[in-house]
Design an enzyme around this catalytic site. Sequence first.
Site, PDB file in Angstrom:
ATOM      1  N   CYS A 180       3.683  15.485  31.191  1.00  0.00           N
ATOM      2  CA  CYS A 180       3.197  15.737  32.557  1.00  0.00           C
ATOM      3  C   CYS A 180       4.048  14.948  33.547  1.00  0.00           C
ATOM      4  O   CYS A 180       3.858  13.736  33.718  1.00  0.00           O
ATOM      5  CB  CYS A 180       1.727  15.351  32.696  1.00  0.00           C
ATOM      6  SG  CYS A 180       1.096  15.674  34.372  1.00  0.00           S
ATOM      7  N   CYS A 187       2.095  13.150  36.387  1.00  0.00           N
ATOM      8  CA  CYS A 187       1.428  11.929  35.937  1.00  0.00           C
ATOM      9  C   CYS A 187       2.446  10.819  35.667  1.00  0.00           C
ATOM     10  O   CYS A 187       2.206   9.657  36.004  1.00  0.00           O
ATOM     11  CB  CYS A 187       0.588  12.198  34.691  1.00  0.00           C
ATOM     12  SG  CYS A 187      -0.860  13.240  35.022  1.00  0.00           S
TER      13      CYS A 187
END
Length: 182
Positions: A131, A134
Amino acid sequence: MSIESIRDALPAFARDLKLNLTTVLATPELTPAQRWGAALSAAVAARNPELVAAVESDAAQHLDAAGRDAARAAAAIMAMNNVYYRFTHLVEDADYGRMPARLRMNVIGNPGVPHLDFELWSMGVSAINGCGMCMASHARAVTEKGGSKEAVQAVVRIAAVVNAVAVALEEARRTEALPAAA
């Protein structure tokens, strides 16, 4: 079961991982608690029970029960967040990014360990889960909390090696290069 026994059991095709596993778990950029929390959260994210047991066994020398729980919590919460935020980023529709997530994430605010450590562990798990949103968020949070780029890199190296060891163990099991776990 220990990291040493995992390292010794890795098949010949994973000899680089044997060396890397030793090296990354001795990195001076992180405290022992940060190293072992990163290894435990990465092992949980990599989903290999044998590896989780070995890392947890060795981590107990460096992390108390609250630290081990926080490392598991980092893997768990990032399993959710990485899917959700990867979606909001990859769908290429800004409206999704503006919508409230409506997902409970209380552990991020109160992880039971220093926030810097939890951010580092979350960074490693986010790297395993791929991700980008993130990873960028955790990298910023680490530096805002006084951590260094070298610490971020060290955690990602631990996550990369632990994840690769999990892959090698699964392949060894598949090809019967190793006996079944007890």
